[in-house]
Motif scaffolding. Structure first.
Motif, mmCIF file in Angstrom:
data_model
loop_
_atom_site.group_PDB
_atom_site.id
_atom_site.type_symbol
_atom_site.label_atom_id
_atom_site.label_comp_id
_atom_site.label_asym_id
_atom_site.label_seq_id
_atom_site.Cartn_x
_atom_site.Cartn_y
_atom_site.Cartn_z
ATOM 1 N N MET A 1 -12.095 5.149 40.080
ATOM 2 C CA MET A 1 -10.847 5.881 39.649
ATOM 3 C C MET A 1 -10.900 6.385 38.262
ATOM 4 N N ILE A 2 -10.490 7.812 37.870
ATOM 5 C CA ILE A 2 -10.764 8.413 36.651
ATOM 6 C C ILE A 2 -9.543 8.533 36.074
ATOM 7 N N THR A 3 -9.390 8.267 34.710
ATOM 8 C CA THR A 3 -8.316 8.120 33.977
ATOM 9 C C THR A 3 -8.522 9.249 32.812
ATOM 10 N N GLU A 4 -7.475 9.749 32.402
ATOM 11 C CA GLU A 4 -7.542 10.841 31.272
ATOM 12 C C GLU A 4 -7.114 10.313 29.890
ATOM 13 N N ARG A 5 -7.895 10.554 29.121
ATOM 14 C CA ARG A 5 -7.340 10.220 27.505
ATOM 15 C C ARG A 5 -7.556 11.167 26.706
ATOM 16 N N ASN A 6 -6.854 11.534 26.136
ATOM 17 C CA ASN A 6 -7.079 12.670 25.006
ATOM 18 C C ASN A 6 -7.737 14.077 25.772
ATOM 19 N N ASP A 7 -7.317 14.570 26.758
ATOM 20 C CA ASP A 7 -8.166 15.496 27.551
ATOM 21 C C ASP A 7 -9.409 15.147 27.894
ATOM 22 N N ARG A 8 -10.027 14.182 27.944
ATOM 23 C CA ARG A 8 -11.265 13.749 28.463
ATOM 24 C C ARG A 8 -11.087 12.818 29.416
ATOM 25 N N LYS A 9 -12.001 12.863 30.614
ATOM 26 C CA LYS A 9 -12.201 12.014 31.661
ATOM 27 C C LYS A 9 -13.371 10.806 31.167
ATOM 28 N N VAL A 10 -12.709 9.465 31.614
ATOM 29 C CA VAL A 10 -13.388 8.428 31.564
ATOM 30 C C VAL A 10 -13.412 7.634 32.748
ATOM 31 N N ASP A 11 -14.663 6.914 32.977
ATOM 32 C CA ASP A 11 -14.787 6.175 34.050
ATOM 33 C C ASP A 11 -13.626 4.826 33.933
ATOM 34 N N SER A 12 -13.219 4.201 34.831
ATOM 35 C CA SER A 12 -12.342 3.134 35.045
ATOM 36 C C SER A 12 -13.378 2.069 35.115
ATOM 37 N N PRO A 13 -12.926 0.587 34.577
ATOM 38 C CA PRO A 13 -13.682 -0.248 34.577
ATOM 39 C C PRO A 13 -14.278 -0.451 36.105
ATOM 40 N N PRO A 14 -13.589 -0.582 37.187
ATOM 41 C CA PRO A 14 -14.445 -0.889 38.420
ATOM 42 C C PRO A 14 -15.564 0.035 38.798
ATOM 43 N N GLN A 15 -15.324 1.410 38.288
ATOM 44 C CA GLN A 15 -16.491 2.138 38.580
ATOM 45 C C GLN A 15 -17.605 1.716 37.861
ATOM 46 N N ARG A 16 -17.474 1.602 36.367
ATOM 47 C CA ARG A 16 -18.627 1.288 35.756
ATOM 48 C C ARG A 16 -19.308 -0.051 35.980
ATOM 49 N N SER A 17 -18.419 -1.037 36.343
ATOM 50 C CA SER A 17 -18.974 -2.133 36.955
ATOM 51 C C SER A 17 -20.102 -2.132 38.145
ATOM 52 N N GLY A 18 -19.329 -1.278 39.125
ATOM 53 C CA GLY A 18 -20.341 -0.786 40.248
ATOM 54 C C GLY A 18 -21.575 -0.057 39.707
ATOM 55 N N ALA A 19 -21.804 0.702 38.654
ATOM 56 C CA ALA A 19 -22.684 1.371 38.356
ATOM 57 C C ALA A 19 -23.819 0.303 37.566
ATOM 58 N N VAL A 20 -22.894 -0.827 36.785
ATOM 59 C CA VAL A 20 -24.056 -1.593 36.237
ATOM 60 C C VAL A 20 -24.652 -2.518 37.311
ATOM 61 N N ARG A 21 -23.865 -2.914 38.336
ATOM 62 C CA ARG A 21 -24.341 -3.725 39.381
ATOM 63 C C ARG A 21 -25.332 -3.075 40.111
ATOM 64 N N ARG A 22 -25.477 -1.790 40.371
ATOM 65 C CA ARG A 22 -26.228 -0.901 41.154
ATOM 66 C C ARG A 22 -27.537 -0.742 40.246
ATOM 67 N N THR A 23 -27.470 -0.793 38.934
ATOM 68 C CA THR A 23 -28.554 -0.596 38.072
ATOM 69 C C THR A 23 -29.472 -1.865 37.925
ATOM 70 N N VAL A 24 -28.529 -2.841 37.643
ATOM 71 C CA VAL A 24 -29.168 -4.339 37.590
ATOM 72 C C VAL A 24 -29.966 -4.698 38.971
ATOM 73 N N CYS A 25 -29.355 -4.135 40.191
ATOM 74 C CA CYS A 25 -30.081 -4.482 41.569
ATOM 75 C C CYS A 25 -31.432 -3.462 41.466
ATOM 76 N N TYR A 26 -31.330 -2.163 40.974
ATOM 77 C CA TYR A 26 -32.535 -1.443 41.109
ATOM 78 C C TYR A 26 -33.723 -2.142 40.274
ATOM 79 N N LEU A 27 -33.326 -2.626 38.904
ATOM 80 C CA LEU A 27 -33.968 -3.289 37.970
ATOM 81 C C LEU A 27 -34.682 -4.311 38.668
ATOM 82 N N TRP A 28 -33.902 -5.282 39.203
ATOM 83 C CA TRP A 28 -34.264 -6.381 39.610
ATOM 84 C C TRP A 28 -35.396 -6.529 40.999
#
Length: 193
Positions: A1-28
């Motif tokens: 989910m993308i939310t807007e703050r001050n005219d810029r888009k930022v990743d919501s926590p669920p997307q960031r946690s998924g990206a972090v999990r994928r990165t950890v899996c790749y590194l592992w």
């Protein structure tokens, strides 16, 4: 989910946690993946990335896969999959990507765990490939061929089909001797690891 703050888009926590999990899996799984890429380079394989997984194929890769103790159409090592050819990679992709996810969970412990289970099963007189929990999980999510117990494999006809009315799409040979057709096979008749 993308939310807007001050005219810029930022990743919501669920997307960031998924990206972090994928990165950890790749590194592992990175030690296994790097080893696989090195082998692919030595075998002069053709490389491509599909769904975040490195796929390698070519004559050298096919030569090695055919000479494994149980010959295979494809084999996974980390976030890399070796295939005899591009078609073999396409046919086995679902199955091999289950193994990729397993590497993401097990990392460098995957190979010892897989081989340990196989050895334990063989020592107990069971099928170290078809009854291996890693293969059971891969076949449960794959439509190629369900795992078959040793008892069931001995009940197969010489052409590999079950001795049941109507046969089946199984293609495994009746014996478990290795290169001569033993092991699980995909719809084209190539073994799958």
């Amino acid at each position: 989910m993308i939310t807007e703050r001050n005219d810029r888009k930022v990743d919501s926590p669920p997307q960031r946690s998924g990206a972090v999990r994928r990165t950890v899996c790749y590194l592992w799984a990175a030690p296994n993946t790097c080893f696989a890429v090195g082998i692919g380079l030595l075998l002069l394989a053709r490389f491509r990335v599909v769904q975040g997984v490195i796929e390698m194929h070519g004559p050298g890769v096919a030569w090695v896969l055919r000479r494994l103790p149980v010959s295979a159409a494809a084999m996974t090592l980390g976030y890399a999959v070796f295939g005899c050819d591009r078609l073999a990679l396409e046919r086995t992709r679902t199955h091999e990507h289950v193994h990729v996810r397993q590497y993401g969970r097990w990392g460098p412990l995957f190979v010892p765990a897989y081989l340990g289970w196989s050895l334990w099963l063989y020592v107990r007189g069971r099928d170290g490939y078809r009854e291996n929990p890693f293969e059971i999980e891969a076949y449960a999510l794959d439509s190629l061929l369900p795992p078959v117990s040793v008892k069931e494999s001995k009940a197969r006809r010489p052409d590999g089909f079950p001795n049941t009315p109507g046969g089946g799409k199984a293609d495994a040979a009746a014996d478990d001797t290795g290169r001569d057709g033993a092991g699980s096979r995909n719809s084209a008749g190539d073994p799958v690891k």
